[in-house]
Design an enzyme around this catalytic site. Structure first.
Site, PDB file in Angstrom:
ATOM      1  CB  CYS A 158      33.127  46.985  25.928  1.00  0.00           C
ATOM      2  SG  CYS A 158      32.642  45.469  26.735  1.00  0.00           S
ATOM      3  CG  HIS A 208      32.904  50.164  28.497  1.00  0.00           C
ATOM      4  ND1 HIS A 208      31.578  49.795  28.342  1.00  0.00           N
ATOM      5  CD2 HIS A 208      33.574  49.035  28.840  1.00  0.00           C
ATOM      6  CE1 HIS A 208      31.463  48.501  28.581  1.00  0.00           C
ATOM      7  NE2 HIS A 208      32.663  48.020  28.885  1.00  0.00           N
ATOM      8  CG  ASN A 255      30.532  45.588  30.657  1.00  0.00           C
ATOM      9  OD1 ASN A 255      30.077  46.124  29.652  1.00  0.00           O
ATOM     10  ND2 ASN A 255      31.753  45.088  30.705  1.00  0.00           N
TER      11      ASN A 255
HETATM   12  N1  ACO Z   1      31.756  36.740  44.191  1.00  0.00           N
HETATM   13  C1  ACO Z   1      32.620  36.405  45.156  1.00  0.00           C
HETATM   14  N2  ACO Z   1      33.906  36.087  44.900  1.00  0.00           N
HETATM   15  C2  ACO Z   1      34.304  36.125  43.618  1.00  0.00           C
HETATM   16  C3  ACO Z   1      33.447  36.460  42.571  1.00  0.00           C
HETATM   17  C4  ACO Z   1      32.116  36.772  42.894  1.00  0.00           C
HETATM   18  N3  ACO Z   1      31.206  37.130  41.964  1.00  0.00           N
HETATM   19  N4  ACO Z   1      34.126  36.411  41.412  1.00  0.00           N
HETATM   20  C5  ACO Z   1      35.392  36.051  41.724  1.00  0.00           C
HETATM   21  N5  ACO Z   1      35.503  35.869  43.050  1.00  0.00           N
HETATM   22  C6  ACO Z   1      36.685  35.491  43.821  1.00  0.00           C
HETATM   23  C7  ACO Z   1      37.703  34.766  42.991  1.00  0.00           C
HETATM   24  O1  ACO Z   1      37.412  33.390  42.918  1.00  0.00           O
HETATM   25  C8  ACO Z   1      38.965  35.032  43.769  1.00  0.00           C
HETATM   26  O2  ACO Z   1      39.019  34.153  44.877  1.00  0.00           O
HETATM   27  P1  ACO Z   1      40.423  33.505  45.366  1.00  0.00           P
HETATM   28  O3  ACO Z   1      41.270  34.692  45.770  1.00  0.00           O
HETATM   29  O4  ACO Z   1      39.999  32.640  46.493  1.00  0.00           O
HETATM   30  O5  ACO Z   1      40.959  32.795  44.174  1.00  0.00           O
HETATM   31  C9  ACO Z   1      38.759  36.440  44.306  1.00  0.00           C
HETATM   32  O6  ACO Z   1      37.343  36.668  44.255  1.00  0.00           O
HETATM   33  C10 ACO Z   1      39.509  37.507  43.536  1.00  0.00           C
HETATM   34  O7  ACO Z   1      39.270  37.342  42.129  1.00  0.00           O
HETATM   35  P2  ACO Z   1      39.875  38.327  41.069  1.00  0.00           P
HETATM   36  O8  ACO Z   1      39.422  37.909  39.690  1.00  0.00           O
HETATM   37  O9  ACO Z   1      41.361  38.477  41.281  1.00  0.00           O
HETATM   38  O10 ACO Z   1      39.141  39.685  41.486  1.00  0.00           O
HETATM   39  P3  ACO Z   1      39.375  41.150  40.964  1.00  0.00           P
HETATM   40  O11 ACO Z   1      39.654  42.041  42.095  1.00  0.00           O
HETATM   41  O12 ACO Z   1      40.329  41.188  39.796  1.00  0.00           O
HETATM   42  O13 ACO Z   1      37.925  41.561  40.428  1.00  0.00           O
HETATM   43  C11 ACO Z   1      36.783  41.788  38.310  1.00  0.00           C
HETATM   44  C12 ACO Z   1      37.333  40.828  39.380  1.00  0.00           C
HETATM   45  C13 ACO Z   1      35.695  42.613  38.933  1.00  0.00           C
HETATM   46  C14 ACO Z   1      36.239  40.956  37.180  1.00  0.00           C
HETATM   47  C15 ACO Z   1      37.901  42.717  37.807  1.00  0.00           C
HETATM   48  O14 ACO Z   1      39.048  41.973  37.520  1.00  0.00           O
HETATM   49  C16 ACO Z   1      37.531  43.503  36.558  1.00  0.00           C
HETATM   50  O15 ACO Z   1      36.685  44.350  36.575  1.00  0.00           O
HETATM   51  N6  ACO Z   1      38.226  43.247  35.436  1.00  0.00           N
HETATM   52  C17 ACO Z   1      38.064  44.020  34.226  1.00  0.00           C
HETATM   53  C18 ACO Z   1      36.774  43.753  33.491  1.00  0.00           C
HETATM   54  C19 ACO Z   1      36.742  44.592  32.238  1.00  0.00           C
HETATM   55  O16 ACO Z   1      37.029  45.770  32.259  1.00  0.00           O
HETATM   56  N7  ACO Z   1      36.446  44.002  31.101  1.00  0.00           N
HETATM   57  C20 ACO Z   1      36.555  44.746  29.842  1.00  0.00           C
HETATM   58  C21 ACO Z   1      35.277  45.053  29.264  1.00  0.00           C
HETATM   59  S1  ACO Z   1      34.237  43.655  29.084  1.00  0.00           S
HETATM   60  C22 ACO Z   1      34.138  43.245  27.407  1.00  0.00           C
HETATM   61  O17 ACO Z   1      34.888  43.694  26.575  1.00  0.00           O
HETATM   62  C23 ACO Z   1      33.106  42.178  27.001  1.00  0.00           C
END
Ligand code: ACO
Length: 334
Positions: A115, A259, A289
């Site tokens: 990214c 980004h 993304n």
């Molecule tokens: N729908 C519903 N529930 C979901 C989903 C979904 N699509 N995905 C995960 N959950 C659930 C999980 O199973 C978890 O449930 P549990 O508490 O029962 O175990 C709960 O939601 C919380 O999951 P988390 O992963 O802790 O959620 P978080 O608040 O961290 O959000 C997210 C997830 C959106 C992915 C976030 O962590 C994020 O944006 N991370 C950074 C991504 C990023 O910036 N990447 C870098 C660039 S990408 C690249 O380089 C290719």
């Protein structure tokens, strides 16, 4: 040779026609529109057509950028494509794009910083152009992320989309354009966000298991909340570093073009800069993304809606798998 400054003289972008909404995703995996919007800010994303390649999206964006700059492919001295999803392992997608645009006899190569690829590519082009290697460079970020997503994994498949953005860069004596760049990487974090190589035989931990489905092998794996925490910290630091590097006060920045991974990460960086969200280009809601295409897409959105004015300061920043992250500062001169 007098000192050269690298100006952005053309910009274009492309999104595939097919739109995949959160509502449609609800029918595919156990998720909800409200979860996706609350956690990420994403409402929909574009998905590449079955007969389209990354190079096809790159070509569409490049044509618009060249036209915007008022030049043709024969005026280009070098072509860089940033992509995580190349058409093939080799040749470089940049050479495919060169051929499809009818370009001949100039260097063309890909870069891979996930990214952060556009930020890295801009820094690379700026350095080479200032050194006098090239006068005009076509820099493209193009990604078919839908091809490396596991569509059964709700924790990642809701996040990504496809698209391309392109810029024409020209070296001139006139001041302005790219003012500076700061780049970082730390491979100690490499297991938090990754996609295995699509070809089992080329990857030591996947040796010769031909039963594996290629799409599955290449699928994105991410420890989202750990990535989130590091991203917010590192982006907060890198925006401070680029301002210090360019000797610019944070209050002087007119636009933040981040980004587009997650609206909450974008808001945290804007807060760090003391910027209101009206001064931030946000396309994550409609694009998801799109990896290294997201910054040129978000910049083009500002440009096409007439929001950019000559002399304005624009801060670009990105965080990616690797981890690799960085920022550039531009003085808009179009
Ligand atoms: N729908 C519903 N529930 C979901 C989903 C979904 N699509 N995905 C995960 N959950 C659930 C999980 O199973 C978890 O449930 P549990 O508490 O029962 O175990 C709960 O939601 C919380 O999951 P988390 O992963 O802790 O959620 P978080 O608040 O961290 O959000 C997210 C997830 C959106 C992915 C976030 O962590 C994020 O944006 N991370 C950074 C991504 C990023 O910036 N990447 C870098 C660039 S990408 C690249 O380089 C290719």
């Amino acid at each position: 040779m007098n000192e050269q400054h690298v100006h952005l003289t053309g910009i274009g972008s492309y999104l595939p026609e097919r739109v995949l909404s959160n509502a449609e995703l609800e029918t595919m995996v156990d998720t909800s529109d409200s979860w996706i919007q609350e956690r990420t800010g994403i409402r929909e994303r574009h998905i590449v057509a079955a007969d389209q390649m990354t190079s096809d999206m790159a070509v569409e964006a490049a044509r618009i950028a060249l036209n915007d700059a008022g030049i043709g492919i024969d005026d280009i001295d070098a072509l860089i494509v940033s992509t995580t999803t190349p058409d093939m392992v080799f040749p470089a997608t940049a050479t495919v794009v060169q051929a499809k645009l009818g370009g001949k006899d100039f260097p063309a190569w890909d870069i891979q910083a996930v990214c952060s690829g556009f930020v890295y590519g801009l820094a690379m082009a700026d350095g080479m152009m200032r050194a006098g290697m090239f006068r005009r460079v076509l820099l493209i970020g193009a990604e078919a992320m839908s091809r490396i997503v596991n569509w059964q994994d709700r924790s990642t498949c809701v996040l990504f989309g496809d698209g391309a953005g392109a810029v024409v860069l020209e070296a001139k004596e006139k001041e302005g354009g790219v003012l500076g760049s700061v780049l970082h990487a730390d491979g100690a974090y490499r297991d938090l966000l990754k996609a295995h190589h699509p070809h089992p035989g080329a990857s030591p931990d996947r040796v010769v298991d031909f039963s594996l489905d290629a799409a599955g092998v290449a699928a994105v794996e991410m420890k989202g909340n750990e990535v989130f925490r590091v991203a917010v910290t590192k982006l907060g630091q890198v925006v401070g570093e680029i301002l210090e590097h360019c000797q610019v006060d944070k209050g002087a920045v007119d636009w933040l073009v981040p980004h587009q991974a997650n609206i909450r990460i974008i808001q945290a960086t804007a807060k760090k800069l003391g910027m209101s969200m009206e001064r931030v280009s946000t396309t994550v809601r409609e694009h998801g993304n799109t990896s290294s295409a997201s910054i040129p897409l978000a910049l083009d959105e500002l440009y096409r809606t007439g929001k950019l004015a000559a002399g304005q300061l624009i801060l670009l920043e990105a965080f990616a798998g690797g981890f690799a992250w960085g920022a550039n500062l531009l003085r808009w001169s179009k």
